[in-house]
Design a protein around this motif. Structure first.
Motif, mmCIF file in Angstrom:
data_model
loop_
_atom_site.group_PDB
_atom_site.id
_atom_site.type_symbol
_atom_site.label_atom_id
_atom_site.label_comp_id
_atom_site.label_asym_id
_atom_site.label_seq_id
_atom_site.Cartn_x
_atom_site.Cartn_y
_atom_site.Cartn_z
ATOM 1 N N ASP A 78 0.818 -1.226 0.000
ATOM 2 C CA ASP A 78 0.000 0.000 0.000
ATOM 3 C C ASP A 78 0.842 1.262 0.000
ATOM 4 N N ILE A 79 1.955 1.198 -0.717
ATOM 5 C CA ILE A 79 2.827 2.352 -0.882
ATOM 6 C C ILE A 79 2.671 2.837 -2.322
ATOM 7 N N VAL A 80 2.571 4.129 -2.507
ATOM 8 C CA VAL A 80 2.455 4.711 -3.846
ATOM 9 C C VAL A 80 3.792 4.566 -4.564
ATOM 10 N N VAL A 81 3.716 4.149 -5.825
ATOM 11 C CA VAL A 81 4.907 4.086 -6.673
ATOM 12 C C VAL A 81 4.892 5.323 -7.559
ATOM 13 N N GLN A 82 5.971 6.070 -7.527
ATOM 14 C CA GLN A 82 6.096 7.264 -8.355
ATOM 15 C C GLN A 82 7.290 7.072 -9.286
ATOM 16 N N GLY A 83 7.067 7.278 -10.578
ATOM 17 C CA GLY A 83 8.131 7.085 -11.547
ATOM 18 C C GLY A 83 8.766 8.395 -11.964
ATOM 19 N N TRP A 84 10.093 8.490 -11.777
ATOM 20 C CA TRP A 84 10.807 9.633 -12.328
ATOM 21 C C TRP A 84 11.455 9.189 -13.632
ATOM 22 N N TYR A 85 11.723 10.143 -14.491
ATOM 23 C CA TYR A 85 12.204 9.874 -15.859
ATOM 24 C C TYR A 85 11.211 9.021 -16.653
ATOM 25 N N PRO A 86 9.921 9.259 -16.540
ATOM 26 C CA PRO A 86 8.973 8.411 -17.271
ATOM 27 C C PRO A 86 9.146 8.479 -18.786
ATOM 28 N N LEU A 87 9.770 9.548 -19.278
ATOM 29 C CA LEU A 87 9.978 9.682 -20.726
ATOM 30 C C LEU A 87 11.423 9.360 -21.123
ATOM 31 N N GLY A 88 12.139 8.686 -20.234
ATOM 32 C CA GLY A 88 13.481 8.214 -20.569
ATOM 33 C C GLY A 88 14.622 9.007 -19.988
ATOM 34 N N GLY A 89 14.405 10.258 -19.665
ATOM 35 C CA GLY A 89 15.450 11.053 -19.036
ATOM 36 C C GLY A 89 16.442 11.666 -20.000
ATOM 37 N N ARG A 90 17.336 12.446 -19.415
ATOM 38 C CA ARG A 90 18.344 13.196 -20.165
ATOM 39 C C ARG A 90 19.048 12.341 -21.207
ATOM 40 N N GLY A 91 19.000 12.782 -22.453
ATOM 41 C CA GLY A 91 19.715 12.105 -23.518
ATOM 42 C C GLY A 91 19.035 10.867 -24.076
ATOM 43 N N HIS A 92 17.895 10.488 -23.506
ATOM 44 C CA HIS A 92 17.222 9.268 -23.942
ATOM 45 C C HIS A 92 15.772 9.498 -24.363
ATOM 46 N N THR A 93 15.263 10.692 -24.119
ATOM 47 C CA THR A 93 13.854 10.965 -24.408
ATOM 48 C C THR A 93 13.543 10.794 -25.893
ATOM 49 N N GLY A 94 14.397 11.316 -26.762
ATOM 50 C CA GLY A 94 14.150 11.230 -28.204
ATOM 51 C C GLY A 94 14.023 9.805 -28.683
ATOM 52 N N GLU A 95 14.916 8.936 -28.204
ATOM 53 C CA GLU A 95 14.868 7.526 -28.603
ATOM 54 C C GLU A 95 13.567 6.878 -28.145
ATOM 55 N N LEU A 96 13.174 7.136 -26.926
ATOM 56 C CA LEU A 96 11.959 6.532 -26.389
ATOM 57 C C LEU A 96 10.721 7.058 -27.103
ATOM 58 N N LEU A 97 10.666 8.382 -27.321
ATOM 59 C CA LEU A 97 9.490 8.955 -27.975
ATOM 60 C C LEU A 97 9.366 8.530 -29.438
ATOM 61 N N SER A 98 10.482 8.137 -30.045
ATOM 62 C CA SER A 98 10.417 7.694 -31.446
ATOM 63 C C SER A 98 10.429 6.176 -31.575
ATOM 64 N N ASP A 99 10.326 5.462 -30.466
ATOM 65 C CA ASP A 99 10.265 4.007 -30.532
ATOM 66 C C ASP A 99 9.093 3.600 -31.434
ATOM 67 N N PRO A 100 9.320 2.708 -32.391
ATOM 68 C CA PRO A 100 8.259 2.344 -33.347
ATOM 69 C C PRO A 100 6.991 1.794 -32.701
ATOM 70 N N VAL A 101 7.122 0.998 -31.663
ATOM 71 C CA VAL A 101 5.941 0.438 -30.995
ATOM 72 C C VAL A 101 5.125 1.560 -30.355
ATOM 73 N N ILE A 102 5.798 2.430 -29.633
ATOM 74 C CA ILE A 102 5.100 3.529 -28.954
ATOM 75 C C ILE A 102 4.495 4.481 -29.981
ATOM 76 N N SER A 103 5.247 4.783 -31.031
ATOM 77 C CA SER A 103 4.740 5.685 -32.083
ATOM 78 C C SER A 103 3.500 5.116 -32.755
ATOM 79 N N GLU A 104 3.498 3.821 -33.028
ATOM 80 C CA GLU A 104 2.343 3.186 -33.669
ATOM 81 C C GLU A 104 1.108 3.240 -32.770
ATOM 82 N N ILE A 105 1.302 2.980 -31.491
ATOM 83 C CA ILE A 105 0.180 3.043 -30.537
ATOM 84 C C ILE A 105 -0.326 4.476 -30.426
ATOM 85 N N ALA A 106 0.586 5.432 -30.400
ATOM 86 C CA ALA A 106 0.195 6.846 -30.316
ATOM 87 C C ALA A 106 -0.639 7.234 -31.528
ATOM 88 N N GLU A 107 -0.194 6.843 -32.696
ATOM 89 C CA GLU A 107 -0.922 7.172 -33.923
ATOM 90 C C GLU A 107 -2.320 6.555 -33.907
#
Length: 169
Positions: A78-107
């Motif tokens: 019963d402890i809240v889980v909080q995620g930091w860097y949910p979008l990949g963090g410094r230097g990794h956000t672009g790769e994560l946001l352009s991941d083909p699986v995620i991009s296809e689901i977003a579209e």
């Protein structure tokens, strides 16, 4: 009165520090306490030594570093889980946001990749804290409730786990 100071990562003096924080809660100086960057082994050793269950545990969580053993362990207590860097963090956000699986689901949903990732976290029961100084991105990051990821979409994102931590403390 401030809220939820966190012990940032496991250390040899944590029980002593946490007990001081517990006293601050009792004294009304803070409302709640938590931990950041704690995992199953550390929590298993630490929690029996303290009196107050952490209000939250904040860890790095994103599709490439999912912590699938840690999240349910924390939630079962019963402890809240909080995620930091949910979008990949410094230097990794672009790769994560352009991941083909995620991009296809977003579209398919007519939303951004960031929204898909944040929604994926929420559907796992993880509170997210994305960072941005761009007002448009900040607004977009709050618009997560008009779509739901299917079980198949959740599983496709779950399959992206690389156990790839993007920051070390």
């Amino acid at each position: 009165m401030s809220t939820a100071p966190l012990l940032h990562h496991p250390d040899t003096n944590d029980v002593k520090a946490y007990k001081a924080m517990e006293q601050f809660v009792k004294d009304g100086k803070i409302r709640s306490i938590g931990l950041s960057n704690w995992y199953v082994k550390e929590l298993t050793e630490f929690l029996p030594q303290v009196d107050t269950v952490p209000a939250l545990i904040q860890n790095e969580i994103h599709p490439y570093y999912q912590e699938n053993d840690v999240i349910p362990f924390i939630q079962e207590k019963d402890i809240v889980v909080q995620g930091w860097y949910p979008l990949g963090g410094r230097g990794h956000t672009g790769e994560l946001l352009s991941d083909p699986v995620i991009s296809e689901i977003a579209e398919a949903h007519g939303v951004s990749s960031a929204q898909v990732i944040l929604r994926w976290n929420l559907q796992k029961g993880v509170v997210v804290i994305p960072g941005s100084s761009n007002p448009d991105h900040i607004k977009e990051n709050t618009e997560l409730y008009h779509f739901i990821l299917s079980e198949d979409e959740m599983n496709r994102i779950n399959a992206l786990d690389r156990n790839e931590k993007h920051d070390w403390y």
